[in-house]
Scaffold this motif. Structure first.
Motif, PDB file in Angstrom:
ATOM      1  N   UNK A 197     -76.878  28.280 -10.244  1.00 46.44           N
ATOM      2  CA  UNK A 197     -77.222  29.315  -9.272  1.00 46.44           C
ATOM      3  C   UNK A 197     -78.548  28.991  -8.589  1.00 46.44           C
ATOM      4  N   UNK A 198     -79.527  28.527  -9.380  1.00 51.13           N
ATOM      5  CA  UNK A 198     -80.811  28.141  -8.798  1.00 51.13           C
ATOM      6  C   UNK A 198     -80.636  27.012  -7.784  1.00 51.13           C
ATOM      7  N   UNK A 199     -79.755  26.055  -8.090  1.00 46.93           N
ATOM      8  CA  UNK A 199     -79.486  24.950  -7.171  1.00 46.93           C
ATOM      9  C   UNK A 199     -78.861  25.453  -5.876  1.00 46.93           C
ATOM     10  N   UNK A 200     -77.951  26.412  -5.989  1.00 45.47           N
ATOM     11  CA  UNK A 200     -77.313  26.984  -4.803  1.00 45.47           C
ATOM     12  C   UNK A 200     -78.352  27.669  -3.915  1.00 45.47           C
ATOM     13  N   UNK A 201     -79.332  28.321  -4.543  1.00 47.15           N
ATOM     14  CA  UNK A 201     -80.379  28.997  -3.771  1.00 47.15           C
ATOM     15  C   UNK A 201     -81.438  28.024  -3.275  1.00 47.15           C
ATOM     16  N   UNK A 202     -81.288  26.762  -3.564  1.00 41.99           N
ATOM     17  CA  UNK A 202     -82.118  25.723  -2.939  1.00 41.99           C
ATOM     18  C   UNK A 202     -81.361  25.067  -1.792  1.00 41.99           C
ATOM     19  N   UNK A 203     -80.103  24.688  -2.048  1.00 38.32           N
ATOM     20  CA  UNK A 203     -79.311  23.988  -1.034  1.00 38.32           C
ATOM     21  C   UNK A 203     -79.088  24.867   0.189  1.00 38.32           C
ATOM     22  N   UNK A 204     -78.676  26.119  -0.043  1.00 40.33           N
ATOM     23  CA  UNK A 204     -78.409  27.019   1.075  1.00 40.33           C
ATOM     24  C   UNK A 204     -79.616  27.216   1.970  1.00 40.33           C
ATOM     25  N   UNK A 205     -80.776  27.623   1.430  1.00 35.54           N
ATOM     26  CA  UNK A 205     -81.959  27.770   2.280  1.00 35.54           C
ATOM     27  C   UNK A 205     -82.419  26.484   2.956  1.00 35.54           C
ATOM     28  N   UNK A 206     -82.258  25.328   2.296  1.00 33.29           N
ATOM     29  CA  UNK A 206     -82.634  24.058   2.938  1.00 33.29           C
ATOM     30  C   UNK A 206     -81.793  23.825   4.190  1.00 33.29           C
ATOM     31  N   UNK A 207     -80.475  24.012   4.060  1.00 36.64           N
ATOM     32  CA  UNK A 207     -79.608  23.874   5.234  1.00 36.64           C
ATOM     33  C   UNK A 207     -79.954  24.920   6.286  1.00 36.64           C
ATOM     34  N   UNK A 208     -80.276  26.139   5.821  1.00 40.19           N
ATOM     35  CA  UNK A 208     -80.655  27.187   6.754  1.00 40.19           C
ATOM     36  C   UNK A 208     -81.938  26.871   7.492  1.00 40.19           C
ATOM     37  N   UNK A 209     -82.922  26.285   6.802  1.00 37.12           N
ATOM     38  CA  UNK A 209     -84.182  25.914   7.450  1.00 37.12           C
ATOM     39  C   UNK A 209     -83.938  24.878   8.543  1.00 37.12           C
ATOM     40  N   UNK A 210     -83.067  23.921   8.259  1.00 33.91           N
ATOM     41  CA  UNK A 210     -82.721  22.920   9.277  1.00 33.91           C
ATOM     42  C   UNK A 210     -82.043  23.595  10.459  1.00 33.91           C
ATOM     43  N   UNK A 211     -81.106  24.517  10.163  1.00 36.53           N
ATOM     44  CA  UNK A 211     -80.444  25.251  11.233  1.00 36.53           C
ATOM     45  C   UNK A 211     -81.430  26.063  12.048  1.00 36.53           C
ATOM     46  N   UNK A 212     -82.411  26.699  11.397  1.00 32.72           N
ATOM     47  CA  UNK A 212     -83.412  27.474  12.118  1.00 32.72           C
ATOM     48  C   UNK A 212     -84.257  26.614  13.045  1.00 32.72           C
ATOM     49  N   UNK A 213     -84.649  25.439  12.569  1.00 34.27           N
ATOM     50  CA  UNK A 213     -85.412  24.532  13.431  1.00 34.27           C
ATOM     51  C   UNK A 213     -84.558  24.006  14.580  1.00 34.27           C
ATOM     52  N   UNK A 214     -83.278  23.772  14.311  1.00 34.66           N
ATOM     53  CA  UNK A 214     -82.378  23.367  15.397  1.00 34.66           C
ATOM     54  C   UNK A 214     -82.319  24.452  16.476  1.00 34.66           C
ATOM     55  N   UNK A 215     -82.289  25.713  16.050  1.00 33.97           N
ATOM     56  CA  UNK A 215     -82.278  26.825  17.012  1.00 33.97           C
ATOM     57  C   UNK A 215     -83.534  26.774  17.881  1.00 33.97           C
ATOM     58  N   UNK A 216     -84.694  26.612  17.227  1.00 29.71           N
ATOM     59  CA  UNK A 216     -85.941  26.567  17.979  1.00 29.71           C
ATOM     60  C   UNK A 216     -86.013  25.393  18.942  1.00 29.71           C
TER      61      UNK A 216
END
Length: 300
Positions: A197-216
């Motif tokens: 579960x801890x790993x899932x809460x690392x992978x998901x936010x990492x991909x999300x951070x990349x997606x957020x920067x792509x948006x910007x």
């Protein structure tokens, strides 16, 4: 025909961003059977952190390319830490509670992150510098593909392929799939479910951070409520593809991005949200479990 090709390029670009963010929703749901409504805000937190790295002047001696890579790395690390803290403080104490409790906690966490961004960076729109990426455009017939669009499309597909390989062809990926099917059985097989579960809460936010920067980088701006907008669209994408299904999240993001692009081009961008929900309702009426179906038990 040129207009169709241009809208296709625009749709795949935005769809790739939706897919990256949707993967965070679907991985958490697959393991915990809950919706992390704070995920969209974590993504935009990544955009703000990346923007601060790019404009702070603390790394003035670096080249633009190196600075951009550093911005992605710092955003990924900080958002991964934020995702881990979110799990430990807001979700882990409620794992044995009624299913409504984690949902309320997730909504509260979303509001906390959103208002925290507003307090730190102000409620004003933050603008990305315009010289971060090469100003290159390729002509494809009568359509145009910019360098930032190519970066987002290639980056999103590479990351999605890497995640698919990781989940389906590694021991940790097998542990994630086993935990998603039956946590008690996974524990009996020697799998540390809490670590999964801890790993899932690392992978998901990492991909999300990349997606957020792509948006910007794509829109060249970000604001503190943007996380709710893109988070909602990514959540819809995950439902369209089949919540809990990783390939479904990828497909759902691309389908939603293309649908929005053509709806904005042929109807009106002001009707985009209404058309998005119409698509969701239509798919759920025909395929209640999504295009690829909700993840169900399988032999691993």
């Amino acid at each position: 025909m040129d207009f169709i090709l241009q809208q296709f390029i625009n749709g795949v670009t935005v769809g790739g961003i939706y897919a990256l963010i949707a993967l965070g929703y679907t991985m958490v749901y697959g393991v915990l059977k809950m919706i992390n409504f704070a995920h969209g805000d974590l993504c935009i937190l990544g955009a703000f952190i990346g923007l601060t790295t790019l404009t702070s002047g603390a790394f003035g001696g670096l080249s633009t390319t190196t600075l951009l890579i550093l911005a992605f790395i710092i955003a990924m690390i900080i958002v991964a830490v934020a995702g881990t803290l979110l799990d430990q403080l807001a979700y882990k104490p409620l794992r044995k509670a009624h299913r409504l409790a984690p949902v309320v906690s997730a909504l509260g966490a979303s509001m906390l992150i959103e208002n925290g961004i507003m307090l730190i960076w102000s409620p004003n729109v933050q603008v990305f510098p315009n010289n971060l990426l090469p100003n290159i455009t390729w002509q494809l017939g009568g359509a145009y593909l910019s360098f930032v669009q190519l970066l987002i499309i290639v980056g999103a597909f590479v990351l999605m392929a890497a995640l698919y390989f990781f989940v389906h062809h590694t021991r940790l990926g097998t542990a994630i799939r086993a935990s998603a099917i039956d946590q008690d059985a996974a524990r009996l097989m020697g799998i540390n479910v809490n670590r999964v579960i801890a790993l899932v809460f690392i992978i998901g936010p990492v991909l999300g951070a990349i997606g957020g920067l792509f948006i910007g980088l794509y829109y060249r701006q970000t604001y503190f409520t943007m996380g709710w907008t893109y988070g909602l669209n990514a959540f819809i994408a995950a439902i369209i593809g089949g919540i809990g299904n990783i390939p479904g999240a990828m497909l759902g993001g691309l389908v939603l991005g293309l649908f929005n692009a053509f709806a904005a081009g042929y109807i009106s961008s002001s009707w985009q949200d209404a058309i998005t929900f119409a698509l969701l309702i239509g798919i759920l009426l025909v395929r209640p479990s999504g295009l690829l179906g909700e993840r169900v038990a399988e032999k691993v």
